[in-house]
Design a protein around this motif. Structure first.
Motif, PDB file in Angstrom:
ATOM      1  N   GLY A 148       0.894  -1.646   0.060  1.00  0.00           N
ATOM      2  CA  GLY A 148       0.326   0.404  -0.015  1.00  0.00           C
ATOM      3  C   GLY A 148       0.821   1.532   0.195  1.00  0.00           C
ATOM      4  O   GLY A 148       0.550   2.543  -0.082  1.00  0.00           O
ATOM      5  N   ILE A 149       2.410   0.798   0.121  1.00  0.00           N
ATOM      6  CA  ILE A 149       2.730   2.213  -0.466  1.00  0.00           C
ATOM      7  C   ILE A 149       2.666   2.701  -1.800  1.00  0.00           C
ATOM      8  O   ILE A 149       2.479   4.550  -1.443  1.00  0.00           O
ATOM      9  N   ILE A 150       2.394   2.636  -2.239  1.00  0.00           N
ATOM     10  CA  ILE A 150       1.987   2.819  -3.735  1.00  0.00           C
ATOM     11  C   ILE A 150       0.554   2.321  -4.696  1.00  0.00           C
ATOM     12  O   ILE A 150       0.199   1.238  -3.816  1.00  0.00           O
ATOM     13  N   ALA A 155      -4.716   9.934 -12.353  1.00  0.00           N
ATOM     14  CA  ALA A 155      -3.682  11.685 -12.860  1.00  0.00           C
ATOM     15  C   ALA A 155      -2.364  10.757 -13.761  1.00  0.00           C
ATOM     16  O   ALA A 155      -1.165  12.026 -14.601  1.00  0.00           O
ATOM     17  N   THR A 156      -1.528  10.121 -12.525  1.00  0.00           N
ATOM     18  CA  THR A 156      -0.379  10.091 -12.514  1.00  0.00           C
ATOM     19  C   THR A 156      -0.157   8.790 -12.729  1.00  0.00           C
ATOM     20  O   THR A 156       1.381   7.998 -12.710  1.00  0.00           O
TER      21      THR A 156
END
Length: 425
Positions: A148-150, A155-156
């Motif tokens: 869950g860190i990323i 949008a990105t």
């Protein structure tokens, strides 16, 4: 049998490495049935097929090839099977299992003809290092995503996750534990971290246990449920060819990357690698008969290698645990993702260190290697990243007047990838 002294390892180290590998890849016994169930396959039967296929093939990898590499139904290929071939293109799961069987037989024939060894020898050494680094980066992305860190972002594409989430904090704690324990050379640091973080999560009610033991579900709904007649239809050719090429390069690339990380350089062109290829091909055919998708060497084996696994004893431990989990189905969900995710990130760092072996000053080498390293995680496909790297290598060397330096075997591989990209994309 395992030559422990030769590889400077011990029984204790190999057992810990096997448990570590199993804990990082145990998710497959949950995820694979969930994915294949979307095609109409019986979830319980796929669970049993997954455990049996992975257990048998991984035991063979340890006892016959003496490699610390675990084998199981490949992630990515099960999604391609379920969501593309069955879901989008409308094939039945019975016909696709037949296609998996055919691909396994083809793998066996190509290994018998030494085509896969020829494939290994045809890939230039800088690209082998790039493939290894790309797999490392891919593992790192998987770990960061699982923790869950990323997270995904419209949008990105990706963005930073919630750093105050309990799961993320526990993953960060697990990662720091692994780093510190490794610095002080504590044996089994990875396993200690997984167990400690799991226990902390359970104490705070973040994760929970759902029972301990149960009898395995029935295998009858998928056992030998293959539609062999369907593979004779012309409409199946493109599906089989695409499926075959994807698995071929994905498996071969993963195996090379893992052996490079384990420092088994001398085995890459030897008899043991041939045995490993035989095991993958026979395992894929067996998996189809049982009721699961093609088998592949697992990148998560890098976790066990990172914990010190160097021989087939590591794989034997993993294989036994796959058989054991048949009777501990409720316990399969007991180890939370946030406990194993930091292992993948840490292993990715260990693998990525081989990037220094690439001559980045030579632009003709640097560009295809960069493309390979970056595109494996960004395309979320080891085979796509390898293909783009090889094609860029061929084009750049040709345009700079160095076509004669290209290994001749790389040209037909490039043609294969052009066909693959045409069919799959």
């Amino acid at each position: 049998m395992f030559q422990l002294k030769h590889y400077q390892t011990t029984v204790r180290t190999e057992v810990i490495a096997g448990i570590t590998t199993f804990l990082t890849m145990a998710y497959i016994v949950i995820v694979n049935p969930s994915i294949l169930a979307t095609t109409g396959m019986d979830k319980g039967a796929v669970f049993v097929a997954t455990c049996l296929a992975a257990g048998i093939a991984t035991l063979a990898m340890g006892l016959w090839a003496n490699f610390p590499v675990a084998v199981a139904p490949g992630m990515g290929m099960n999604a391609y099977f379920a969501f593309v071939l069955v879901g989008a293109q409308g094939y039945s799961w019975e016909s696709m299992l037949a296609a998996v069987l055919i691909s396994g037989i083809l793998f066996y024939i190509l290994t018998l003809l030494r085509f896969r060894h020829w494939l290994v020898e045809a890939i230039p050494e800088p690209l082998v290092f790039a493939i290894t680094c790309g797999i490392g980066l891919f593992i790192g992305v998987l770990g960061l995503k699982s923790s869950g860190i990323i997270v995904s972002s419209p949008a990105t594409l990706v963005t930073l996750g919630s750093l105050h989430s309990p799961e993320v904090l526990l993953s960060l704690l697990g990662f720091l534990m692994i780093v510190v324990l490794d610095y002080y050379r504590v044996k089994g640091g990875i396993l200690i971290s997984i167990i400690a973080v799991s226990m902390i999560g359970a104490l705070f009610g973040i994760s929970s246990f759902h029972g301990l033991v149960s009898m395995p579900p029935s295998l009858a709904p998928t056992w030998l449920h293959l539609d062999i007649n369907s593979v004779l239809h012309v409409s199946m050719i493109s599906a089989i060819v695409t499926f075959f090429i994807l698995v071929l390069f994905d498996n071969t690339g993963t195996m090379l990357g893992l052996l490079e990380q384990a420092n088994l350089h001398d085995e890459v062109k030897g008899k043991r690698l041939t045995r490993a290829f035989y095991i993958e091909s026979i395992g894929t055919a067996l998996g189809a008969l049982l009721g699961t998708t093609s088998l592949s060497a697992y990148v998560e084996s890098a976790a066990g290698i990172g914990a010190g696994g160097r021989t087939g004893l590591t794989s034997v431990v993993v294989g036994v645990l796959f058989f054991a989990v048949l009777f501990f189905a409720p316990l399969a969900t007991a180890i939370p993702t946030y406990a194993t995710a930091p292992v993948l990130v840490y292993v990715a760092i260990l693998i990525f260190r081989c990037i220094v072996k690439i001559d980045w000053q030579e632009i003709r080498v640097a560009v295809p290697c960069f493309i390979t390293v970056v595109m494996i995680p960004l395309s979320f496909s080891i085979s796509d990243g390898i293909g783009l790297g090889i094609l860029s290598y061929l084009i750049i060397y040709t345009l700079t007047g160095k076509a004669k330096e290209i290994p001749w075997g790389l040209w037909p591989i490039g043609v294969l990838f052009i066909g693959l990209f045409f069919l799959a994309h």
